[in-house]
Scaffold this motif. Structure first.
Motif, short mmCIF file in Angstrom:
data_model
loop_
_atom_site.label_atom_id
_atom_site.label_comp_id
_atom_site.label_asym_id
_atom_site.label_seq_id
_atom_site.Cartn_x
_atom_site.Cartn_y
_atom_site.Cartn_z
N THR A 92 0.85 -1.19 0.00
CA THR A 92 0.00 0.00 0.00
C THR A 92 0.88 1.24 0.00
O THR A 92 1.82 1.34 0.80
N ILE A 93 0.58 2.16 -0.90
CA ILE A 93 1.35 3.38 -1.04
C ILE A 93 0.74 4.47 -0.17
O ILE A 93 -0.41 4.36 0.29
N ALA A 94 1.46 5.55 0.06
CA ALA A 94 1.02 6.64 0.93
C ALA A 94 -0.29 7.26 0.47
O ALA A 94 -1.04 7.81 1.29
N ASN A 95 -0.60 7.17 -0.82
CA ASN A 95 -1.88 7.72 -1.31
C ASN A 95 -2.99 6.67 -1.26
O ASN A 95 -4.05 6.84 -1.86
N ASP A 96 -2.71 5.54 -0.56
CA ASP A 96 -3.66 4.43 -0.36
C ASP A 96 -3.88 3.57 -1.60
O ASP A 96 -4.76 2.71 -1.61
N ALA A 97 -3.08 3.78 -2.63
CA ALA A 97 -3.15 2.89 -3.79
C ALA A 97 -2.51 1.55 -3.42
O ALA A 97 -1.58 1.48 -2.60
N VAL A 98 -3.04 0.47 -3.98
CA VAL A 98 -2.51 -0.87 -3.70
C VAL A 98 -1.84 -1.40 -4.97
O VAL A 98 -2.45 -1.44 -6.04
N CYS A 99 -0.58 -1.81 -4.84
CA CYS A 99 0.19 -2.31 -5.97
C CYS A 99 0.55 -3.78 -5.75
O CYS A 99 0.89 -4.17 -4.62
N PRO A 100 0.49 -4.60 -6.77
CA PRO A 100 0.85 -6.01 -6.64
C PRO A 100 2.37 -6.18 -6.55
O PRO A 100 3.14 -5.35 -7.04
N VAL A 101 2.77 -7.28 -5.93
CA VAL A 101 4.18 -7.64 -5.85
C VAL A 101 4.33 -9.06 -6.38
O VAL A 101 3.63 -9.97 -5.93
N SER A 102 5.20 -9.26 -7.32
CA SER A 102 5.38 -10.61 -7.87
C SER A 102 6.02 -11.51 -6.81
O SER A 102 6.74 -11.04 -5.92
N PHE A 103 5.76 -12.81 -6.90
CA PHE A 103 6.25 -13.76 -5.91
C PHE A 103 7.77 -13.70 -5.76
O PHE A 103 8.29 -13.65 -4.65
N ARG A 104 8.47 -13.62 -6.85
CA ARG A 104 9.95 -13.65 -6.78
C ARG A 104 10.55 -12.32 -6.31
O ARG A 104 11.73 -12.28 -5.96
N MET A 105 9.74 -11.25 -6.26
CA MET A 105 10.28 -9.96 -5.83
C MET A 105 9.95 -9.60 -4.39
O MET A 105 10.46 -8.61 -3.87
N MET A 106 9.13 -10.43 -3.72
CA MET A 106 8.70 -10.10 -2.36
C MET A 106 9.88 -10.04 -1.38
O MET A 106 10.01 -9.10 -0.59
N ARG A 107 10.76 -11.02 -1.43
CA ARG A 107 11.89 -11.03 -0.50
C ARG A 107 12.82 -9.84 -0.75
O ARG A 107 13.26 -9.17 0.19
N GLU A 108 13.10 -9.57 -2.01
CA GLU A 108 13.97 -8.44 -2.34
C GLU A 108 13.33 -7.12 -1.92
O GLU A 108 14.03 -6.21 -1.45
N LEU A 109 12.02 -7.04 -2.04
CA LEU A 109 11.32 -5.84 -1.61
C LEU A 109 11.50 -5.61 -0.12
O LEU A 109 11.81 -4.50 0.32
#
Length: 252
Positions: A220-237
């Motif tokens: 969730t971003i500061a403006n309350d928008a919700v963005c998806p995260v790919s499975f392989r990028m979750m840990r790196e995020l």
């Protein structure tokens, strides 16, 4: 390029508005007047919630705050702002050097036959600087071309970018608005260390991430928008968010 005029003489203020609008209509559609004020306090109030790129400021006002004071206030908020002073008395210009305000240009009112050309030349120089700011990495601006218009956006103000439903277009969401332009996501992966491509269709500014939902693989971003995260990028995020938090604590 957003322009603010601060001039207490009504006729002079109207002249500046008309000259700038005509120049924008014929030469640079990216130029717009966002505020035309008669008193410096109006500008200070406006800047508490908004920003501009170029300021035409009279030096003398009939208030406790003069143009020099207003320019100093602007400089504190935005060291890269373009300031153009307007005055009837040329001897007042030495004050701008005393206070190290680095004005781009000066317009002298008591040469009426040259006023229009002075304003046009100052505006032309201001827009050249504006265009250059968006093309220089060190200035921390991102330049967007929307048709014939050019828009400089502070990197810190960007929430996220996402691919548009329209082919070959990108949507950019920032604090002050939303823009759509032609481009490829891969061209924006290196906007800076604060930006992370969490999904093939999204690049987010990590400084504006408010919450991470590992189960749903969303953020969730500061403006309350919700963005998806790919499975392989979750840990790196998560690693990048933690690293950013450590850096922020270390600098505080």
């Amino acid at each position: 390029m957003k322009v603010i005029i601060c001039e207490d003489e009504q006729n002079q203020r109207h002249f500046l508005q008309t000259t700038i609008m005509n120049y924008a209509a014929f030469y640079e559609t990216s130029i717009e007047i966002v505020l035309s004020a008669s008193q410096p306090e109006e500008v200070v109030t406006y800047l508490s919630n908004h920003r501009a790129d170029c300021y035409f400021l009279d030096i003398e006002f009939g208030t406790t705050m003069n143009g020099i004071d207003l320019a100093s206030h602007i400089r504190q908020q935005d060291p890269l702002a373009t300031i153009i002073f307007i005055t009837t008395h040329a001897d007042k210009l030495k004050l701008t050097f005393t206070y190290k305000l680095a004005a781009l240009d000066f317009i002298i009112k008591d040469v009426p036959g040259e006023l229009t050309e002075q304003v046009r030349n100052a505006l032309k120089a201001a827009f050249a600087k504006y265009r250059q700011l968006g093309q220089t990495d060190a200035t921390k601006y991102f330049q967007v071309h929307i048709g014939e218009r050019i828009k400089n956006i502070k990197l810190d103000d960007i929430y996220y970018l996402e691919t548009s439903p329209q082919p070959h277009k990108i949507e950019l969401h920032e604090k002050n608005g939303y823009y759509e332009f032609y481009g490829k996501m891969k061209d924006f992966e290196k906007l800076g260390e604060d930006f992370f491509r969490c999904h093939k269709s999204y690049i987010v500014n990590l400084r504006h991430v408010k919450d991470i939902n590992k189960k749903e693989r969303t953020l969730t971003i500061a403006n309350d928008a919700v963005c998806p995260v790919s499975f392989r990028m979750m840990r790196e995020l998560q690693i990048r968010i933690a690293k950013l938090a450590q850096l922020s604590q270390g600098s505080s």
